[in-house]
Design an enzyme around this catalytic site. Structure first.
Site, PDB file in Angstrom:
ATOM      1  N   LYS A 150       0.838  -1.211   0.000  1.00 35.42           N
ATOM      2  CA  LYS A 150       0.000   0.000   0.000  1.00 35.42           C
ATOM      3  C   LYS A 150       0.864   1.249   0.000  1.00 35.42           C
ATOM      4  CE  LYS A 150      -4.048  -1.922   0.002  1.00 35.42           C
ATOM      5  NZ  LYS A 150      -4.611  -2.795   1.028  1.00 35.42           N
TER       6      LYS A 150
ATOM      7  N   LYS B 181     -11.030  -5.712  -5.388  1.00 31.41           N
ATOM      8  CA  LYS B 181     -12.075  -4.701  -5.574  1.00 31.41           C
ATOM      9  C   LYS B 181     -11.562  -3.482  -6.305  1.00 31.41           C
ATOM     10  CE  LYS B 181     -14.413  -5.354  -1.332  1.00 31.41           C
ATOM     11  NZ  LYS B 181     -13.266  -5.061  -0.453  1.00 31.41           N
TER      12      LYS B 181
ATOM     13  N   LYS C  48      -4.168 -11.398  -7.642  1.00 27.79           N
ATOM     14  CA  LYS C  48      -5.491 -11.896  -7.242  1.00 27.79           C
ATOM     15  C   LYS C  48      -6.592 -10.963  -7.740  1.00 27.79           C
ATOM     16  CE  LYS C  48      -6.122  -9.323  -3.026  1.00 27.79           C
ATOM     17  NZ  LYS C  48      -7.143  -9.173  -2.038  1.00 27.79           N
TER      18      LYS C  48
HETATM   19  P1  ADP Z   1     -10.268  -6.649  -1.533  1.00 25.01           P
HETATM   20  O1  ADP Z   1      -8.835  -7.125  -1.412  1.00 25.01           O
HETATM   21  O2  ADP Z   1     -10.922  -7.124  -2.751  1.00 25.01           O
HETATM   22  O3  ADP Z   1     -10.468  -5.179  -1.259  1.00 25.01           O
HETATM   23  P2  ADP Z   1     -11.018  -7.113   1.229  1.00 25.01           P
HETATM   24  O4  ADP Z   1      -9.670  -6.640   1.662  1.00 25.01           O
HETATM   25  O5  ADP Z   1     -12.202  -6.285   1.626  1.00 25.01           O
HETATM   26  O6  ADP Z   1     -11.047  -7.375  -0.341  1.00 25.01           O
HETATM   27  O7  ADP Z   1     -11.223  -8.597   1.750  1.00 25.01           O
HETATM   28  C1  ADP Z   1     -12.485  -9.170   2.058  1.00 25.01           C
HETATM   29  C2  ADP Z   1     -12.354 -10.681   2.138  1.00 25.01           C
HETATM   30  O8  ADP Z   1     -12.211 -11.225   0.830  1.00 25.01           O
HETATM   31  C3  ADP Z   1     -11.132 -11.146   2.938  1.00 25.01           C
HETATM   32  O9  ADP Z   1     -11.512 -12.266   3.701  1.00 25.01           O
HETATM   33  C4  ADP Z   1     -10.145 -11.558   1.872  1.00 25.01           C
HETATM   34  O10 ADP Z   1      -9.274 -12.587   2.318  1.00 25.01           O
HETATM   35  C5  ADP Z   1     -11.062 -12.069   0.771  1.00 25.01           C
HETATM   36  N1  ADP Z   1     -10.455 -11.934  -0.570  1.00 25.01           N
HETATM   37  C6  ADP Z   1     -10.198 -10.780  -1.236  1.00 25.01           C
HETATM   38  N2  ADP Z   1      -9.669 -11.041  -2.454  1.00 25.01           N
HETATM   39  C7  ADP Z   1      -9.591 -12.408  -2.559  1.00 25.01           C
HETATM   40  C8  ADP Z   1      -9.174 -13.312  -3.593  1.00 25.01           C
HETATM   41  N3  ADP Z   1      -8.766 -12.882  -4.782  1.00 25.01           N
HETATM   42  N4  ADP Z   1      -9.244 -14.643  -3.339  1.00 25.01           N
HETATM   43  C9  ADP Z   1      -9.693 -15.113  -2.156  1.00 25.01           C
HETATM   44  N5  ADP Z   1     -10.128 -14.317  -1.152  1.00 25.01           N
HETATM   45  C10 ADP Z   1     -10.086 -12.986  -1.334  1.00 25.01           C
END
Ligand code: ADP
Length: 341
Positions: free
Chosen positions: A122, A207, A204
């Protein structure tokens, strides 16, 4: 100073997890997190929150926050989460979180926080806004979890390091002030934690990054087809049973998530005998993905437009969460010796 040993209340095990309202939910959120929330809601005491305070570390502009909070709530409910069975709430509605975060900050060291890989990522992505909240993100996350003295945390693989840190903070607290908190562990029904890869084979699904290579639960049929058909492939294997390059393995992985076993088996065999046609495979994947995403998208839209209902969900969730939070804060204060009457 009170050093009373405190064990978990008898009854169901406590579960806690959260999702940031920083955009649209995607397949990674679903398979890494929400699917398990839904599976756990029958048997466990569940607290699931929209992590709006966490989103301020990377998204200080709050113009779209309300809409995003409504969206994340609606998407969770559309995926099968039942607000009558779980406490579904917004992080900022439960002020006890901030108090526990403050206490834990005294137990977290600058060096270990600076070494966290999400902090380093970040900081690279937003060099003009390396704020203290970004640095102490794992501390706030620990506060969220232990606020309910939760043991199980359904999360994706990307959260493993944060959970390790949460256990360190918990152990430090318990060691210094007495046994108040259980050690939280990542949970996926005994299976490996999941990482849903992006369609370009680089990293991965997420969002806020990599949007063209991420499948969102709000994508329409055309968007899904377009993104899937663009996934990276090659000319196919030249030798039977060749190892699969990462980007091909990713397509198989996505197919395993949404397609029938027989379909996956067919393409597996085609790969192993070098007759695979990636165009056909992606077409099939797009079709199955549409079948999977469409009902969730439609349900989300109906819920999202019902503001009265969403308000009631948030109020009820916050009330349940506050009750559990107040009990924990009381125990923490007692253990820390912050009781002068
Ligand atoms: P993002 O990284 O998309 O902003 P968050 O940080 O809000 O998502 O994470 C919300 C949940 O989704 C967490 O439990 C995280 O481990 C899971 N998560 C986010 N991206 C992935 C992914 N590509 N594969 C599996 N789990 C994920």
């Amino acid at each position: 100073m009170s050093r009373k040993k405190e064990t978990l209340p008898a009854g169901r095990q406590v579960v806690m997890s959260g999702i940031r309202p920083t955009g649209f939910l995607h397949l990674g959120n679903y398979f890494g997190a929400v699917r398990n929330y839904v599976r756990m809601q029958e048997e466990y005491e569940c607290y699931f929150m929209v992590a709006d305070l966490h989103s301020l570390t990377t998204h200080p502009d709050t113009k779209e926050l309300k809409e995003n909070v409504h969206r994340v709530l609606s998407e969770n409910i559309a995926c099968g989460l039942d607000p009558d069975k779980v406490a579904l709430y917004c992080q900022s509605h439960v002020h006890e979180t901030a108090e526990l975060y403050l206490y834990l900050n005294m137990l977290a060291y600058k060096g270990e926080l600076e070494k966290t890989s999400t902090f380093k990522d970040k900081a690279r992505q937003q060099p003009d806004n390396i704020n203290a909240g970004l640095l102490t993100y794992p501390v706030l996350q620990t506060a969220d979890i232990i606020l309910h003295r939760a043991k199980y945390v359904p999360v994706g693989k990307d959260q493993e390091q944060h959970l390790e840190m949460a256990r360190n903070f918990v152990n430090r607290f318990n060691h210094r002030y007495g046994e108040v908190f259980p050690e939280p562990v990542a949970f996926n029904f005994g299976e490996e934690l999941i990482k849903v890869p992006s369609l370009d084979g680089a990293g991965k699904m997420s969002k806020s990054e990599n949007q063209l290579a991420t499948l969102y639960l709000s994508d329409d049929d055309e968007q899904i087809t377009k993104k899937v058909m663009k996934a990276k492939t090659d000319a196919g294997p030249a030798m039977p049973k060749s190892p699969r390059p990462d980007y091909i393995e990713n397509i198989f992985l996505l197919m395993k998530l949404v397609s029938d076993d027989a379909v996956v088996k067919k393409f597996d065999e085609d790969y192993n005998n070098c007759s695979i046609r990636y165009g056909d495979m992606k077409k099939q994947l797009a079709e199955d993905m549409i079948k999977f995403i469409t009902p969730i998208r439609e349900k989300t839209e109906a819920i999202r437009n019902n503001h009265q209902y969403l308000k009631a969900v948030m109020e009820k969730g916050a009330e349940k969460a506050r009750k559990s939070a107040r009990a924990t804060i009381e125990l923490a204060r007692q253990a820390m010796g912050l009781n002068y009457f």
